[in-house]
Design a protein around this motif. Structure first.
Motif, mmCIF file in Angstrom:
data_model
loop_
_atom_site.group_PDB
_atom_site.id
_atom_site.type_symbol
_atom_site.label_atom_id
_atom_site.label_comp_id
_atom_site.label_asym_id
_atom_site.label_seq_id
_atom_site.Cartn_x
_atom_site.Cartn_y
_atom_site.Cartn_z
ATOM 1 N N LEU A 168 -7.985 9.831 -2.872
ATOM 2 C CA LEU A 168 -6.601 10.153 -2.507
ATOM 3 C C LEU A 168 -5.706 8.939 -2.698
ATOM 4 C CD1 LEU A 168 -7.196 12.327 0.657
ATOM 5 C CD2 LEU A 168 -6.247 13.074 -1.508
ATOM 6 N N GLY A 199 -2.487 8.305 -4.914
ATOM 7 C CA GLY A 199 -1.235 7.729 -4.434
ATOM 8 C C GLY A 199 -0.730 8.337 -3.144
ATOM 9 N N ILE A 200 -1.627 8.613 -2.209
ATOM 10 C CA ILE A 200 -1.161 9.168 -0.948
ATOM 11 C C ILE A 200 -0.634 8.038 -0.062
ATOM 12 C CG2 ILE A 200 -3.302 9.087 0.381
ATOM 13 C CD1 ILE A 200 -2.554 12.044 1.119
ATOM 14 N N PRO A 201 0.475 8.279 0.645
ATOM 15 C CA PRO A 201 1.033 7.218 1.473
ATOM 16 C C PRO A 201 0.043 6.699 2.519
ATOM 17 C CG PRO A 201 2.591 8.985 1.258
ATOM 18 C CD PRO A 201 1.332 9.463 0.628
ATOM 19 N N LEU A 202 0.348 5.540 3.033
ATOM 20 C CA LEU A 202 -0.474 4.838 4.023
ATOM 21 C C LEU A 202 -1.708 4.224 3.396
ATOM 22 C CD1 LEU A 202 -0.402 6.964 7.295
ATOM 23 C CD2 LEU A 202 0.807 4.870 6.779
ATOM 24 N N PHE A 257 -0.539 4.069 -2.814
ATOM 25 C CA PHE A 257 0.868 4.466 -2.740
ATOM 26 C C PHE A 257 1.785 3.254 -2.829
ATOM 27 C CE2 PHE A 257 4.649 5.180 -0.070
ATOM 28 C CZ PHE A 257 5.272 6.100 -0.888
ATOM 29 N N MET A 258 1.463 2.227 -2.059
ATOM 30 C CA MET A 258 2.332 1.050 -2.051
ATOM 31 C C MET A 258 2.418 0.453 -3.447
ATOM 32 S SD MET A 258 3.885 0.552 0.654
ATOM 33 C CE MET A 258 4.702 -0.910 0.035
ATOM 34 N N VAL A 281 -0.728 0.214 4.961
ATOM 35 C CA VAL A 281 0.011 0.315 6.215
ATOM 36 C C VAL A 281 0.794 -0.960 6.499
ATOM 37 C CG1 VAL A 281 -0.199 0.761 8.675
ATOM 38 C CG2 VAL A 281 -1.732 1.889 7.094
#
Lengths: 509, 536
Positions: free
Chosen positions: A399, A403-406, A410-411, A489
């Motif tokens: 995931l 590119g899932i956030p957190l 993603f960052m 995060v």
């Protein structure tokens, strides 16, 4: 460049690693039988010492040594630390694996360290010749490592393919270096021609170029050479075969360390030396023309690489092959940042990518068992509830790649797309590049989810017993998981350091 | 003044999920312990969330603020900023209310991998609350995406036969939309930062700069950004023709999944339209209102017609959602206070009524393991209490006066009919009313076939009426249906300030003569576009 500028501290990390590698080979040759743990622990200590040596260089803003061959700036240190992290993680996930596969241990660790040394030289290079040397040190070590399971045909095929195509591409790089050397000729200057990057930069910026045709040709040839090493389309064809056949920890090394080091050299030459950055469309002059041409080439390359990697990955049935294409796609995303002329976003992208990817390959290695047997996606059917820890960790990594956030994935995507969008004020193509990039990300969800579908939604077809996880591998996995989450995060500290590094290098212009 | 209430409410379900992972270890964890733990955490969240409307000032803007710096490097300016205003207040409550209801409703229907199931639901709750309280675009996007994973697993692992297809379709549809939204967020962030020097993702900061004129978007820019955001939201709503994922996802999801999907997830789309599109891109919203309202009205009628011929009760309810959500979109794009208030109210109504409908369908499904209308008939004879409650919910869904649905749909129709800003407003309102009639047709026809008549199928003779737990689930929903129908003022009074703020953003006073103004803007926008072209 009258001074030789010998500074042992400047090459301390590389020296430590080569010495440790030699020591391991000596022990292997003279001691009766080297214990896995001894070699492993020595390598680990060596890597940590090299990391500490790198950190001790922090803050030396662009000092050169060895007649300008080596430069010490935060660019080098940041990428250097990425390579050290890669090497430590690869070491941890393969410590037990070498034992299980009955492979010669001494050479394995020595080669791993040599490969890392080469990578460190690539990020430290301030001279095209030095880049070539670093690239060759890394490549030769990895050619051997690819064929390390010598009784396995796939491993042999992988090594031969990598070697032949790799040498061929290095020739392009070398030819490009020669061209650039010629392009920099100036009768009245000393030296008359140069491969030194700082001098090259100065001559390009001030227009003291003997022949722009040679500059173009040299840059194009180097683009081919680097394009091969980062597996960017259309120079990517080797990578799926090589990745599939190579032993899994080595696949991890190829797709992370070797790729990141090539990106480091790529960025050093194209971003920091040629100052390839999106220049305003209406800027005129031969230099602007050169920079715009390169930028547009990089944009096309990024689009091709992302799109091809993602779309071909969708139809793969072998997970290593799928991750090979995914790795091509990720090279494409990182190229977006490179085309935008922002090396710091590329560096962060690589940091995130290596941590996630090594984690994913660690799990593939465990599931594949001895002899790399179970690497089809169908082999993952139903393991979600039989081996919940591994499946959850693999899901996290996949995931994150999507590119899932957190998570780190993603960052890092956000940063490259952000710098590309900022570049759009000068070059409108970057807006399209961002849109194509996000559509590609959406496509990539499909194939990453396929593995999760197999793990959680399907019943297992073959008998599956939860694999035994060694302590070293577990440590590596935990580092990868925490790293993925930490970068996603709380990336603040690292981003701050990176921003300062970027600014300190930009200041020197 | 910092308030940690919202943060606690958001994190509490996640704490519950972690607690479940800890106590659920081992081969055979006690099922009851797991269920009660999950229920405890979701109820505790609900109880805490009641404090929000009690402490809410009806005339205030963002309340219960918590605003902390998160990532500042590279001018990112990402902040942890959560707060509620009148728009999100009731949606947060709807979320915290629906989750425990869904948990009790599926109390006995899930046996395999119960622990993972409960973890997914609690994680989903955190994500949903987060979406509604995030006041920073980065944070909003983060919750929006992270929430996908538990929903994906809920459909994929505990769903029906075609669950894998449905789960993947759900994710891909959502991701395509949301990634374009990400591009829009980055673009908006840069344009705003470039114009004002303040690089921030803060929603309120950007909207107020747009309002004050220190940050101006040309019409061309607004159009692009409008679609980058709207596509993500319209897919989620789902507006016709982006609705095809919904029936699949609903039919395959387990009961609790359907309840949460219909009750809360769909509202995130309409919420997004009201939070981003209307206040931020007012001219573009006006420019596309006709198109979107046309699609909404098509959705209302099309959804109703397709619902009418469904043999499967769950699919019928799913298509009725397409129809009902069409009303909500219509209300939003009427740009009137009544219309938007009605839209917000209809979101809550739909959450309660459709949630209740899915629960009711789930109850007979648990008994008979079929959802086919033809399999039933004459349930009034064997399940009288069930039939009575079903009737209330059915009537609420078709908007009988004194029940909740009426208030929402009436406000929407009035708002649309009287709208000055929306072209062809009266036509839209007329066609939408047709949808109301159709909804009475399909709901009552379904009710008649399932409940009335003689028991024709012998298997139905042995059906037992709903038990205490099932009554307990339905009771709060039925009470809410009446309360919201009889005393809507309590709810509307708290949302009216926020709705008026949106109305002022989308209909600026200088905007009075809409046609003229937008014409002018269109001209200037075009000339800017031409300049850009000539620059190339």
């Amino acid at each position: 460049m009258e001074k030789l500028g010998i500074s042992y501290q400047a090459i301390l990390p590389e020296t430590i690693l080569s010495l440790v590698a030699i020591v391991i080979m000596m022990i292997d040759a003279f001691a009766r039988r080297i214990e896995r743990k001894v070699a492993g622990v020595i390598s680990l200590i060596g890597l940590l010492a090299a990391g500490a040596a790198l950190l001790s260089l922090w803050g030396k803003n662009g000092e050169t040594s060895y007649s300008g061959m080596i430069v010490t700036d935060n660019f080098r240190l940041f990428f250097g630390l990425i390579f050290i992290i890669v090497a430590i993680l690869i070491l941890l996930i393969s410590l037990r694996w070498v034992e299980d596969e009955n492979l010669p241990k001494g050479e394995y660790f020595a080669l791993l360290l040599f490969a890392t040394t080469g990578m460190l030289f690539m990020s430290a290079a301030n001279d095209l010749v030095m880049i070539f040397l670093g690239l060759e040190i890394t490549s030769i070590a990895t050619y051997v490592l690819c064929g390390y399971r010598r009784n396995d045909l796939r491993s042999n095929e992988s090594a031969v393919k990598y070697f032949i195509l790799g040498s061929y591409s290095t020739a392009f790089l070398l030819y490009g270096i020669a061209m650039l050397y010629g392009a920099s000729y100036k009768a009245t200057a000393t030296p008359v021609a140069t491969t030194n990057l700082m001098l090259l930069k100065e001559r390009i910026a001030t227009g003291q170029i003997y022949s722009y045709e040679m500059l173009f040709a040299g840059a194009a040839l180097m683009l081919v050479g680097f394009g091969f090493k980062i597996a960017a389309a259309p120079f990517h064809v080797w990578s799926p075969d090589v990745y599939e056949g190579a032993p899994t920890p080595i696949t991890a090394l190829l797709s992370t360390g070797s790729k990141a080091s090539a990106f480091a050299a790529f960025a050093r030459v194209f971003v920091l030396t040629f100052a390839v950055a999106p220049v305003a469309m209406n800027a005129s002059g031969v230099l602007a023309n050169f920079q715009t041409t390169i930028t547009n080439t990089l944009i096309v390359m990024a689009i091709l690489t992302m799109t091809l990697g993602n779309f071909v990955a969708m139809v793969q049935t072998n997970i290593k092959r799928m991750l090979a294409y995914s790795s091509i796609a990720h090279a494409g995303y990182a190229l977006v940042g490179l085309a935008a002329g922002d090396w710091s976003s590329v560096a962060f992208y690589m940091l995130g990518y290596v941590v996630i990817n090594i984690g994913a390959f660690a799990i593939i290695e465990v599931i594949a068992r001895r002899g790399d047997k179970r690497t089809e996606i169908s082999d993952y059917a139903g393991i979600g509830f039989k081996s919940p820890g591994l499946a959850a960790a693999l899901s996290l990594f996949l995931l994150s790649l999507a590119g899932i956030p957190l998570t780190a994935g993603f960052m890092s995507k956000l940063l490259v797309f952000k710098s590309a969008w900022a570049a759009g004020t000068n070059n409108k193509f970057f807006y399209y590049l961002v849109v194509i990039g996000v559509i590609n990300s959406a496509v990539s969800w499909y194939y990453y989810l396929r593995v999760i579908v197999a793990m959680y939604f399907s019943e297992s077809t073959v008998e599956f017993k939860a694999p035994v996880i060694s302590r070293s591998l577990a440590t590596g996995l935990i580092i990868a998981i925490l790293g993925t989450l930490y970068l996603g995060v709380l990336p603040g500290n690292i981003l701050n350091a990176l921003e300062r590094a970027r600014d300190s290098i930009a200041m020197k212009k | 003044m910092e308030s940690y209430l919202l943060t606690i409410i958001t994190v509490l379900p996640l704490v519950g999920a972690v607690a479940l992972l800890i106590i659920g270890r081992g081969a055979h964890p006690n099922e009851n312990n797991l269920k009660w733990t999950a229920l405890f955490f979701s109820l505790a969240t609900f109880v805490l969330s009641i404090a929000i409307p009690l402490g809410f000032r009806a005339t205030g803007g963002l309340q219960f603020d918590a605003n902390k710096e998160w990532i500042s490097a590279f001018q990112l300016g990402v902040r942890y900023h959560v707060a509620v205003d009148g728009l999100s207040l009731w949606l947060v409550l709807l979320t915290t209310f629906i989750v425990p209801v869904a948990l009790i409703a599926s109390w006995n229907s899930i046996h395999s991998r119960l622990r993972e199931y409960l973890v997914c639901i609690l994680a989903l709750e955190t994500g949903m609350i987060g979406v509604f309280i995030a006041q920073d675009m980065f944070l909003f996007y983060l919750f929006w995406e992270v929430m996908l994973v538990p929903m994906y697993l809920l459909i994929g692992v505990w769903g029906g036969e075609r669950r894998i297809y449905a789960a993947i379709k759900f994710v891909i549809y959502t991701v395509v939309g949301s990634l374009l939204m990400l591009a829009g967020i980055i673009a908006l962030y840069y344009m705003h930062g470039g114009a004002t020097g303040n690089f921030t993702f803060d929603i309120a900061a950007i909207t107020s700069d747009l309002k004050s004129g220190s940050f101006v978007l040309t019409l061309a820019q607004q159009r692009w950004l409008f679609w980058a955001f709207a596509l993500a939201f319209l897919i989620k709503v789902p507006l016709f023709p982006f609705h095809t994922w919904l029936p699949d996802a609903h039919v395959e999801a387990p009961t609790a999944g359907s309840v949460i999907l219909a009750g809360v997830l769909l509202k995130m789309g309409t919420y997004g339209l009201m939070r981003f599109n209307l206040p931020m891109f007012p001219e573009a919203s006006h420019a596309y209102a006709t198109l979107i309202c046309t699609l909404a009205v098509i959705g209302i009628i099309y959804g109703a017609l397709v619902a009418m011929v469904q043999p499967d009760m769950k699919k019928l309810v799913a298509y009725s959602s397409v129809s009902h959500l069409g009303f909500v979109v219509l209300g939003i794009f009427s740009f009137t206070e009544q219309g938007m208030q009605g839209a917000l109210y209809q979101m809550l109504n739909h959450g309660v009524s459709t949630g209740a409908l899915f629960i009711l369908v789930g109850m007979v499904y648990d008994r008979r393991h079929t959802r086919m209308i033809a399999e039933y008939g004459g349930l009034a004879n064997v399940m009288p209490v069930y039939s009575a409650l079903f009737l209330v919910v059915t009537l609420s869904s078709i908007a009988l006066p004194l029940l909740n649905g009426f208030v929402g749909e009436f406000l929407i129709l009035v708002g649309t009919f009287t709208s000055q800003a929306l072209p062809y407003a009266k036509l839209f309102a007329t066609f939408a009313s047709l949808g109301m009639i159709l909804s009475a047709v399909y709901m009552l026809w379904m009710y008649q076939r399932v409940i009335y008549g003689e028991v024709t199928n012998p298997e139905n003779k042995r059906l037992t009426d709903i038990n205490g737990r099932e009554r307990l689930v339905l009771a709060p929903l039925i009470i809410l249906i009446f309360v919201m129908g009889i005393y809507p003022t309590y709810f509307l009074a708290r949302s009216s300030h926020a709705i008026n703020v949106i109305k002022n953003f989308v209909n600026p006073s200088s905007f009075a003569n809409t046609q003229n103004q937008s014409h002018q803007v269109a001209q200037t926008g075009d000339s800017v576009g031409q300049q850009e072209k000539s620059g190339e």
